[in-house]
Design an enzyme around this catalytic site. Sequence first.
Site, PDB file in Angstrom:
ATOM      1  N   GLN A  49      18.534  -5.490  61.485  1.00 25.55           N
ATOM      2  CA  GLN A  49      19.750  -5.584  61.164  1.00 25.55           C
ATOM      3  C   GLN A  49      21.125  -5.869  60.577  1.00 25.55           C
ATOM      4  O   GLN A  49      21.068  -6.938  60.136  1.00 25.55           O
ATOM      5  CB  GLN A  49      19.502  -3.635  60.537  1.00 25.55           C
ATOM      6  N   TYR A  82      19.579   9.245  70.754  1.00 25.05           N
ATOM      7  CA  TYR A  82      20.554   8.040  70.044  1.00 25.05           C
ATOM      8  C   TYR A  82      21.833   8.718  70.669  1.00 25.05           C
ATOM      9  O   TYR A  82      22.218   6.964  71.930  1.00 25.05           O
ATOM     10  CB  TYR A  82      20.334   7.873  68.402  1.00 25.05           C
ATOM     11  N   ILE A  86      26.415   0.388  58.439  1.00 24.30           N
ATOM     12  CA  ILE A  86      26.260  -0.795  58.233  1.00 24.30           C
ATOM     13  C   ILE A  86      25.816  -0.743  56.993  1.00 24.30           C
ATOM     14  O   ILE A  86      24.313  -0.490  56.802  1.00 24.30           O
ATOM     15  CB  ILE A  86      26.406  -1.565  59.547  1.00 24.30           C
TER      16      ILE A  86
HETATM   17  N1  SER Z   1      23.596   3.679  61.199  1.00 26.90           N
HETATM   18  C1  SER Z   1      23.488   4.339  62.203  1.00 26.90           C
HETATM   19  C2  SER Z   1      22.021   5.338  62.627  1.00 26.90           C
HETATM   20  O1  SER Z   1      22.102   6.178  61.424  1.00 26.90           O
HETATM   21  C3  SER Z   1      24.748   4.590  62.740  1.00 26.90           C
HETATM   22  O2  SER Z   1      25.086   4.165  63.324  1.00 26.90           O
HETATM   23  O3  SER Z   1      21.817   5.661  63.447  1.00 26.90           O
END
Ligand code: SER
Length: 318
Positions: free
Chosen positions: A12, A143, A173
């Site tokens: 991405q 995460y 993003i």
């Molecule tokens: N865009 C990411 C997610 O939603 C967050 O850093 O996992």
Amino acid sequence: MKNILVIGSTGQIGSELTMELRKRYGGDHVVAGYIVGAEPKGDLLESGPSARTNVTDRQSLEMAVKEFHIDTIYNLAALLSVVAESRPSMAWKIGIDGLWNVLEVAREYGCAVFTPSSIGSFGLETPHVMTPQDTIQRPRTMYGITKVTTELLSDYYFLKYGVDTRAVRFPGIISNVTPPGGGTTDYAVDIYYSAVKGEKFVCPIKEGTLMDMMYMPDALHAAITLMEADSSRLVHRNAFNIASMSFAPETIYAEIKKHVPTFEMVYEVDPLKQAIADSWPDCMDDSCARREWDWKPQYDLASMTVDMLEKLRARLGK
Ligand code: SER
């Protein structure tokens, strides 16, 4: 930055970062690192060299660094938050064992390293409004755990071995090029595709849920200017809060509706995504980034929406 390796160049962020770096530094100086099954294609393949670099295979990193005389590594290999919850051991293997390999190679060959952290590095106990740069993190998602560990390990390599590690905590993003996969903030990208295709949007995040978001050009600008910044000004390193806009689903919906009056949105809340979103900041305080390396975003929700709709309409032939 003379010779740059982008690990995860077809993902991405990587796909756009690689092209932007090639524009600024010349195609030959930016190597597109990829894994088998996600090879670069089209412009990405043709505009410069590429190399197989799997973060879990240290030798592959070393070979690319040696062959192309790399001095800067953008390490963008990661699983996003929702996928990481379903594959925690893979998330750790890529995010942390992989990072260890990257940092070891960087130490040996004298490379600077950028490994992004995220709003996901924060947790329920974090102050949610104007989240400070240095505060309680304690995330409960895999995460988030890998992101906090990324920050700590990157700082460790700087303090102990002098490896020039730097990073930002990216918000969600938004881009019109490579779609994200398996993130909590993906809805803010998907909503534009639905609007342009004339489809009703089913929002997985509850009304009133605020999260930091950022348009891709600002995210790229942050990743590049931080690595170019004068190191003597940096008080922090891993990782800087950066912010440009924060909104809830109803706000982005209303903004799009100004341009697509027939657009419809309904809610069908996904409990996993909602729990993750609830643990993340409403909005971060990015004053350290502004002070230490002159961070300044260009886009807000209104200007991003105009650009997203225009680009997506052109690309999808609408
Ligand atoms: N865009 C990411 C997610 O939603 C967050 O850093 O996992």
